[in-house]
Design a protein around this motif. Structure first.
Motif, PDB file in Angstrom:
ATOM      1  N   ASN A 143      -1.012   4.110 -12.946  1.00 27.91           N
ATOM      2  CA  ASN A 143      -0.954   4.108 -14.404  1.00 27.91           C
ATOM      3  C   ASN A 143      -0.962   2.705 -14.994  1.00 27.91           C
ATOM      4  OD1 ASN A 143      -0.897   6.884 -14.397  1.00 27.91           O
ATOM      5  ND2 ASN A 143       1.324   7.023 -14.507  1.00 27.91           N
ATOM      6  N   LEU A 144      -0.585   1.690 -14.191  1.00 26.84           N
ATOM      7  CA  LEU A 144      -0.624   0.313 -14.676  1.00 26.84           C
ATOM      8  C   LEU A 144      -2.047  -0.113 -15.009  1.00 26.84           C
ATOM      9  CD1 LEU A 144       1.718  -1.667 -12.237  1.00 26.84           C
ATOM     10  CD2 LEU A 144       2.166  -1.078 -14.627  1.00 26.84           C
ATOM     11  N   TRP A 145      -3.002   0.420 -14.259  1.00 22.41           N
ATOM     12  CA  TRP A 145      -4.384  -0.033 -14.403  1.00 22.41           C
ATOM     13  C   TRP A 145      -5.115   0.655 -15.549  1.00 22.41           C
ATOM     14  CZ3 TRP A 145      -5.743  -4.116 -11.488  1.00 22.41           C
ATOM     15  CH2 TRP A 145      -4.935  -4.400 -10.386  1.00 22.41           C
TER      16      TRP A 145
ATOM     17  N   THR B 249      -3.498   5.806  -3.132  1.00 22.22           N
ATOM     18  CA  THR B 249      -2.248   6.545  -2.959  1.00 22.22           C
ATOM     19  C   THR B 249      -1.642   7.029  -4.276  1.00 22.22           C
ATOM     20  OG1 THR B 249      -0.680   4.677  -3.161  1.00 22.22           O
ATOM     21  CG2 THR B 249      -1.758   5.016  -1.005  1.00 22.22           C
ATOM     22  N   GLY B 250      -2.060   6.435  -5.401  1.00 17.29           N
ATOM     23  CA  GLY B 250      -1.488   6.792  -6.694  1.00 17.29           C
ATOM     24  C   GLY B 250      -0.346   5.888  -7.126  1.00 17.29           C
TER      25      GLY B 250
ATOM     26  N   ASN C 242       8.771   5.696   0.450  1.00 18.94           N
ATOM     27  CA  ASN C 242       8.236   7.022   0.128  1.00 18.94           C
ATOM     28  C   ASN C 242       7.426   7.633   1.264  1.00 18.94           C
ATOM     29  OD1 ASN C 242       8.777   7.745  -2.929  1.00 18.94           O
ATOM     30  ND2 ASN C 242       8.450   5.525  -2.811  1.00 18.94           N
ATOM     31  N   GLY C 243       7.755   7.209   2.496  1.00 23.39           N
ATOM     32  CA  GLY C 243       7.233   7.915   3.660  1.00 23.39           C
ATOM     33  C   GLY C 243       6.276   7.177   4.569  1.00 23.39           C
ATOM     34  N   ALA C 244       5.726   6.038   4.130  1.00 30.79           N
ATOM     35  CA  ALA C 244       4.776   5.314   4.980  1.00 30.79           C
ATOM     36  C   ALA C 244       5.510   4.628   6.135  1.00 30.79           C
ATOM     37  CB  ALA C 244       4.018   4.282   4.168  1.00 30.79           C
ATOM     38  N   LYS C 245       4.910   4.691   7.319  1.00 27.11           N
ATOM     39  CA  LYS C 245       5.488   4.026   8.490  1.00 27.11           C
ATOM     40  C   LYS C 245       4.859   2.649   8.719  1.00 27.11           C
ATOM     41  CE  LYS C 245       7.962   7.630   9.856  1.00 27.11           C
ATOM     42  NZ  LYS C 245       7.601   8.572   8.780  1.00 27.11           N
ATOM     43  N   ILE C 246       3.563   2.553   8.519  1.00 25.16           N
ATOM     44  CA  ILE C 246       2.829   1.309   8.741  1.00 25.16           C
ATOM     45  C   ILE C 246       2.112   0.927   7.456  1.00 25.16           C
ATOM     46  CG2 ILE C 246       0.970   0.178  10.028  1.00 25.16           C
ATOM     47  CD1 ILE C 246       1.482   2.227  12.268  1.00 25.16           C
TER      48      ILE C 246
ATOM     49  N   MET D   2       3.219  10.127  -5.807  1.00 24.86           N
ATOM     50  CA  MET D   2       3.266   8.663  -5.829  1.00 24.86           C
ATOM     51  C   MET D   2       2.924   8.127  -7.220  1.00 24.86           C
ATOM     52  SD  MET D   2       4.236   7.723  -2.834  1.00 24.86           S
ATOM     53  CE  MET D   2       3.829   5.981  -2.744  1.00 24.86           C
ATOM     54  N   ARG D   3       2.025   8.812  -7.901  1.00 21.54           N
ATOM     55  CA  ARG D   3       1.641   8.365  -9.236  1.00 21.54           C
ATOM     56  C   ARG D   3       2.787   8.503 -10.232  1.00 21.54           C
ATOM     57  NH1 ARG D   3      -3.847  10.127 -12.608  1.00 21.54           N
ATOM     58  NH2 ARG D   3      -3.307   8.984 -14.513  1.00 21.54           N
TER      59      ARG D   3
END
Length: 206
Positions: free
Chosen positions: A133-135, A128-129, A39-43, A9-10
């Protein structure tokens, strides 16, 4: 299909979905949710956690601060719960006006909403990643992250910045030093960092 790993995810480049406001880079909360689903999350959802004392989404300290122009503000924050599939996270974050604190005369529901949206995106990045990198650039502010040795002397840059900010905000720096039982010559890097952080939190200076 489960949500991808933190490292996967990162690696997702979220920059094409970001916008610049007040010198800061923002990932839209709705696009953040969409990317999690892609990218895979359902909820995926987030809910405000009301202040226990007031029932409001806006949390605040009792102390009121007044600037040199007579404008008042408090330390305002929001807190949310983030749900991603079977995991729950909580995040509390300041209500800000760009890099500066919000004055009472400019507080609005929109600022509260923006704070919660930013808390959601940051909470997602931490856990989650996605967009982490924005932060990195934003959080690497001068004097904020280094861990100086206890007896390391304050740098010339630190002392110059403290003097400049104290002059700008009409603070008696000598009195402040005396209250902390130190002098310019004996000021440690750790104490200088604490002074600079206090000034930043109080006045919003970078």
């Amino acid at each position: 299909m489960a949500l991808k790993s933190y490292e996967e995810m990162r690696q997702i480049d979220v920059r094409p979905y970001c916008e610049e406001r007040d010198g800061l880079t923002y990932l839209n909360w709705a696009k953040c949710i969409a990317l999690l689903h892609e990218n895979g999350a359902k909820i995926v959802r987030w809910d405000p956690i009301p202040d226990e004392k007031t029932g409001s989404s806006l949390r605040m300290v009792d102390t009121v601060f007044t600037d040199t122009k007579g404008n008042t503000n408090r330390c305002y924050e929001t807190r949310i719960k983030v749900v991603i599939d079977d995991k729950e996270y909580e995040m509390q974050t300041p209500v800000m006006n760009g890099p500066n604190p919000v004055k009472d005369n400019s507080m609005s529901q929109q600022r509260v909403w923006n704070s919660m949206c930013r808390a959601f995106v940051k909470c997602v990045a931490i856990n989650t990643g996605l967009g982490f990198n924005l932060w990195l650039k934003e959080e690497m502010q001068p004097f904020s992250n280094a861990i100086p040795l206890e007896d390391e002397k304050a740098s010339t840059a630190q002392i110059t910045t403290i003097k400049s900010l104290c002059k700008k905000h009409k603070i008696n720096a000598e009195c402040w030093l005396k209250m902390n039982n130190t002098t310019w010559g004996d000021l440690t890097a750790a104490n200088a960092g604490n002074m600079l952080n206090a000034l930043k939190e109080r006045y919003g200076d970078e």
